[in-house]
Scaffold this motif. Sequence first.
Motif, PDB file in Angstrom:
ATOM      1  N   LEU A  12      -6.308  88.626  51.162  1.00 10.01           N
ATOM      2  CA  LEU A  12      -7.364  87.637  50.942  1.00 10.01           C
ATOM      3  C   LEU A  12      -8.152  87.423  52.230  1.00 10.01           C
ATOM      4  CD1 LEU A  12      -5.139  84.988  49.123  1.00 10.01           C
ATOM      5  CD2 LEU A  12      -6.664  86.632  48.015  1.00 10.01           C
ATOM      6  N   GLY A  13      -9.236  86.704  52.104  1.00 10.49           N
ATOM      7  CA  GLY A  13     -10.027  86.373  53.279  1.00 10.49           C
ATOM      8  C   GLY A  13     -11.474  86.215  52.903  1.00 10.49           C
ATOM      9  N   PRO A  14     -12.243  85.540  53.728  1.00  8.54           N
ATOM     10  CA  PRO A  14     -13.672  85.404  53.453  1.00  8.54           C
ATOM     11  C   PRO A  14     -14.381  86.743  53.564  1.00  8.54           C
ATOM     12  CG  PRO A  14     -13.174  84.620  55.656  1.00  8.54           C
ATOM     13  CD  PRO A  14     -11.856  84.894  54.997  1.00  8.54           C
ATOM     14  N   THR A  15     -15.548  86.810  52.976  1.00 11.65           N
ATOM     15  CA  THR A  15     -16.334  88.036  53.056  1.00 11.65           C
ATOM     16  C   THR A  15     -16.600  88.403  54.516  1.00 11.65           C
ATOM     17  OG1 THR A  15     -18.370  89.080  52.279  1.00 11.65           O
ATOM     18  CG2 THR A  15     -18.516  86.759  52.904  1.00 11.65           C
ATOM     19  N   ALA A  16     -16.596  89.688  54.805  1.00  9.73           N
ATOM     20  CA  ALA A  16     -16.831  90.215  56.153  1.00  9.73           C
ATOM     21  C   ALA A  16     -15.717  89.864  57.133  1.00  9.73           C
ATOM     22  CB  ALA A  16     -18.168  89.734  56.715  1.00  9.73           C
ATOM     23  N   SER A  17     -14.507  89.646  56.626  1.00  9.97           N
ATOM     24  CA  SER A  17     -13.393  89.310  57.514  1.00  9.97           C
ATOM     25  C   SER A  17     -12.573  90.529  57.927  1.00  9.97           C
ATOM     26  CB  SER A  17     -12.468  88.288  56.839  1.00  9.97           C
ATOM     27  OG  SER A  17     -11.942  88.803  55.629  1.00  9.97           O
ATOM     28  N   GLY A  18     -12.748  91.642  57.220  1.00  8.59           N
ATOM     29  CA  GLY A  18     -11.976  92.839  57.545  1.00  8.59           C
ATOM     30  C   GLY A  18     -10.843  93.115  56.581  1.00  8.59           C
ATOM     31  N   LYS A  19     -10.953  92.623  55.342  1.00  5.74           N
ATOM     32  CA  LYS A  19      -9.883  92.816  54.357  1.00  5.74           C
ATOM     33  C   LYS A  19      -9.646  94.290  54.051  1.00  5.74           C
ATOM     34  CE  LYS A  19     -11.792  90.210  51.179  1.00  5.74           C
ATOM     35  NZ  LYS A  19     -12.962  89.686  51.921  1.00  5.74           N
ATOM     36  N   SER A  20     -10.735  95.031  53.875  1.00  3.92           N
ATOM     37  CA  SER A  20     -10.594  96.442  53.494  1.00  3.92           C
ATOM     38  C   SER A  20      -9.858  97.242  54.564  1.00  3.92           C
ATOM     39  CB  SER A  20     -11.963  97.059  53.234  1.00  3.92           C
ATOM     40  OG  SER A  20     -12.583  96.456  52.123  1.00  3.92           O
ATOM     41  N   GLU A 210     -11.794  84.151  63.857  1.00  2.00           N
ATOM     42  CA  GLU A 210     -12.343  82.977  64.526  1.00  2.00           C
ATOM     43  C   GLU A 210     -13.786  82.759  64.065  1.00  2.00           C
ATOM     44  OE1 GLU A 210     -10.733  80.933  66.327  1.00  2.00           O
ATOM     45  OE2 GLU A 210      -8.864  82.066  66.598  1.00  2.00           O
ATOM     46  N   LYS A 211     -14.210  81.486  64.019  1.00  5.55           N
ATOM     47  CA  LYS A 211     -15.489  81.121  63.410  1.00  5.55           C
ATOM     48  C   LYS A 211     -16.670  81.859  64.024  1.00  5.55           C
ATOM     49  CE  LYS A 211     -18.425  77.158  62.254  1.00  5.55           C
ATOM     50  NZ  LYS A 211     -18.564  75.685  62.301  1.00  5.55           N
ATOM     51  N   GLU A 212     -16.805  81.817  65.340  1.00  6.05           N
ATOM     52  CA  GLU A 212     -17.970  82.426  65.971  1.00  6.05           C
ATOM     53  C   GLU A 212     -17.991  83.934  65.787  1.00  6.05           C
ATOM     54  OE1 GLU A 212     -20.566  80.851  67.135  1.00  6.05           O
ATOM     55  OE2 GLU A 212     -19.574  78.991  66.520  1.00  6.05           O
ATOM     56  N   LEU A 215     -19.077  84.656  62.177  1.00  7.55           N
ATOM     57  CA  LEU A 215     -20.516  84.500  61.954  1.00  7.55           C
ATOM     58  C   LEU A 215     -21.292  85.687  62.520  1.00  7.55           C
ATOM     59  CD1 LEU A 215     -20.990  80.689  62.684  1.00  7.55           C
ATOM     60  CD2 LEU A 215     -20.879  81.827  60.463  1.00  7.55           C
ATOM     61  N   GLU A 216     -20.866  86.147  63.683  1.00  7.35           N
ATOM     62  CA  GLU A 216     -21.515  87.314  64.295  1.00  7.35           C
ATOM     63  C   GLU A 216     -21.313  88.553  63.424  1.00  7.35           C
ATOM     64  OE1 GLU A 216     -21.138  89.915  68.403  1.00  7.35           O
ATOM     65  OE2 GLU A 216     -20.654  87.763  68.446  1.00  7.35           O
ATOM     66  N   LYS A 217     -20.115  88.671  62.840  1.00 11.45           N
ATOM     67  CA  LYS A 217     -19.821  89.817  61.975  1.00 11.45           C
ATOM     68  C   LYS A 217     -20.695  89.786  60.720  1.00 11.45           C
ATOM     69  CE  LYS A 217     -17.350  93.326  60.338  1.00 11.45           C
ATOM     70  NZ  LYS A 217     -15.948  93.082  59.944  1.00 11.45           N
ATOM     71  N   ILE A 218     -20.885  88.601  60.152  1.00 14.99           N
ATOM     72  CA  ILE A 218     -21.731  88.473  58.967  1.00 14.99           C
ATOM     73  C   ILE A 218     -23.144  88.953  59.269  1.00 14.99           C
ATOM     74  CG2 ILE A 218     -22.873  86.792  57.454  1.00 14.99           C
ATOM     75  CD1 ILE A 218     -20.237  85.211  57.432  1.00 14.99           C
ATOM     76  N   ASN A 219     -23.711  88.501  60.388  1.00 16.75           N
ATOM     77  CA  ASN A 219     -25.072  88.890  60.738  1.00 16.75           C
ATOM     78  C   ASN A 219     -25.190  90.383  61.031  1.00 16.75           C
ATOM     79  OD1 ASN A 219     -26.164  86.316  60.465  1.00 16.75           O
ATOM     80  ND2 ASN A 219     -25.662  85.745  62.558  1.00 16.75           N
ATOM     81  N   SER A 220     -24.228  90.905  61.764  1.00 18.55           N
ATOM     82  CA  SER A 220     -24.298  92.325  62.113  1.00 18.55           C
ATOM     83  C   SER A 220     -24.096  93.203  60.886  1.00 18.55           C
ATOM     84  CB  SER A 220     -23.258  92.656  63.189  1.00 18.55           C
ATOM     85  OG  SER A 220     -21.942  92.445  62.720  1.00 18.55           O
ATOM     86  N   ARG A 221     -23.250  92.763  59.950  1.00 22.08           N
ATOM     87  CA  ARG A 221     -23.012  93.563  58.746  1.00 22.08           C
ATOM     88  C   ARG A 221     -24.271  93.625  57.885  1.00 22.08           C
ATOM     89  NH1 ARG A 221     -18.419  92.801  54.067  1.00 22.08           N
ATOM     90  NH2 ARG A 221     -19.736  91.037  53.481  1.00 22.08           N
ATOM     91  N   LEU A 222     -25.022  92.537  57.825  1.00 25.99           N
ATOM     92  CA  LEU A 222     -26.265  92.551  57.062  1.00 25.99           C
ATOM     93  C   LEU A 222     -27.239  93.579  57.616  1.00 25.99           C
ATOM     94  CD1 LEU A 222     -26.843  88.733  56.449  1.00 25.99           C
ATOM     95  CD2 LEU A 222     -26.222  90.462  54.753  1.00 25.99           C
ATOM     96  N   SER A 223     -27.319  93.655  58.946  1.00 30.94           N
ATOM     97  CA  SER A 223     -28.205  94.645  59.564  1.00 30.94           C
ATOM     98  C   SER A 223     -27.760  96.058  59.219  1.00 30.94           C
ATOM     99  CB  SER A 223     -28.227  94.451  61.082  1.00 30.94           C
ATOM    100  OG  SER A 223     -28.733  93.178  61.432  1.00 30.94           O
ATOM    101  N   VAL A 224     -26.463  96.290  59.256  1.00 26.83           N
ATOM    102  CA  VAL A 224     -25.924  97.607  58.915  1.00 26.83           C
ATOM    103  C   VAL A 224     -26.210  97.949  57.459  1.00 26.83           C
ATOM    104  CG1 VAL A 224     -23.800  98.943  58.662  1.00 26.83           C
ATOM    105  CG2 VAL A 224     -24.148  97.534  60.700  1.00 26.83           C
ATOM    106  N   MET A 225     -26.074  96.957  56.573  1.00 26.79           N
ATOM    107  CA  MET A 225     -26.330  97.188  55.154  1.00 26.79           C
ATOM    108  C   MET A 225     -27.779  97.598  54.908  1.00 26.79           C
ATOM    109  SD  MET A 225     -24.263  94.109  53.262  1.00 26.79           S
ATOM    110  CE  MET A 225     -22.488  94.195  52.978  1.00 26.79           C
ATOM    111  N   GLU A 281     -26.324  82.348  52.322  1.00 28.80           N
ATOM    112  CA  GLU A 281     -25.506  82.505  51.121  1.00 28.80           C
ATOM    113  C   GLU A 281     -24.107  83.015  51.482  1.00 28.80           C
ATOM    114  OE1 GLU A 281     -27.294  85.176  48.389  1.00 28.80           O
ATOM    115  OE2 GLU A 281     -28.997  83.882  47.915  1.00 28.80           O
ATOM    116  N   THR A 282     -24.062  83.986  52.367  1.00 25.08           N
ATOM    117  CA  THR A 282     -22.790  84.602  52.739  1.00 25.08           C
ATOM    118  C   THR A 282     -21.909  83.618  53.483  1.00 25.08           C
ATOM    119  OG1 THR A 282     -23.943  86.730  52.915  1.00 25.08           O
ATOM    120  CG2 THR A 282     -21.743  86.591  53.864  1.00 25.08           C
ATOM    121  N   ARG A 283     -22.501  82.849  54.394  1.00 27.32           N
ATOM    122  CA  ARG A 283     -21.713  81.859  55.137  1.00 27.32           C
ATOM    123  C   ARG A 283     -21.160  80.784  54.204  1.00 27.32           C
ATOM    124  NH1 ARG A 283     -26.143  82.163  58.744  1.00 27.32           N
ATOM    125  NH2 ARG A 283     -26.872  80.103  58.067  1.00 27.32           N
ATOM    126  N   GLN A 284     -21.974  80.329  53.276  1.00 26.63           N
ATOM    127  CA  GLN A 284     -21.523  79.293  52.346  1.00 26.63           C
ATOM    128  C   GLN A 284     -20.393  79.808  51.461  1.00 26.63           C
ATOM    129  OE1 GLN A 284     -25.307  78.409  50.493  1.00 26.63           O
ATOM    130  NE2 GLN A 284     -25.685  76.651  51.842  1.00 26.63           N
TER     131      GLN A 284
END
Length: 307
Positions: A12-20, A210-212, A215-225, A281-284
């Motif tokens: 389990l884990g939030p999106t972009a946490s590294g579950k895969s 960790e929170k910060e 958040l950085e991972k979420i933003n960077s993943r969007l750019s990669v996508m 949306e992703t953060r929420q």
Amino acid sequence: MTQNASHIDIILGPTASGKSAFAIDMARKHANESGHDALIINADAMQCYDCLHVLTAQPDADETAQVPHALYGFLPPENNLTVIEWRDMATAKIQDCFKHNIKPILVGGTGFYIKALTEGFSPLPEIDPSFREQAYAYLEQIGPDDFHAALTRRDPESAARIPAGDTHRMIRAWEVFDATQKPLSAWQKEPLSGPPDTDWSFGFHAILPEKEAHLEKINSRLSVMLEAGALNEVEDLADRIDAGTVPDDALVIKAHGFRPLRAYLREDITLEDAFAQTALETRQYAKRQKTWIRTQVPADKLTIHTP
């Protein structure tokens, strides 16, 4: 907890946490230590669909080459997968794993799926599709706000939990009442059907960065996508919706980023605004996932990992 032959690990884990990546590491470690294979089974609603592969962060060819994966990208977007259908398919995969001495590893962020598999769900009978068609026709006739008001009179408990803009859930509550003359909220209070096999045991692994850093991972993943072709995926699906081959209320359009990026392609907003809306949306959603883990997963079966 000592693992037995029918033990299932759930990542389990939030999106972009590294579950895969965590699941792949677990599968490879199991293979090295035991000499037996593992199968990674998807428990994320959006990753079941055969479109938006990049936008929903489905495993890529390199990841699926390392470890076998199941229930990813198999369903066309015009089909709305129910939790019962997913549980039946996941159950069959797990049973096949145990039959062939393969370790099943579930990965996903859809809490309702996990609950359905591990604890069961209300014994709601099958609903004839005609009831859904009638509900949609009525909603189109009176509009979502009046429909929500009418649902409130029928099933105030369900209506209180469903926003007026959530067409899919409103229709579900309406069709259940029409078909059974019993509110969905009453069905949900019925004793749950338990796990498919009482010999199964479950271990939960929560990936909580960790929170910060997250958040950085979420933003960077969007750019990669975006670089990997997410916009092309959105355009293709939007074209199918506009052509009428995919309904405009298909579940898959709830994938984070689809609607903002579609608005950008229509030139309604800038790419910068679409990026910002998708990130929000992703953060929420990630926040809701973390809350679900804290409140819904048994503490004595949960192991927390901080990458």
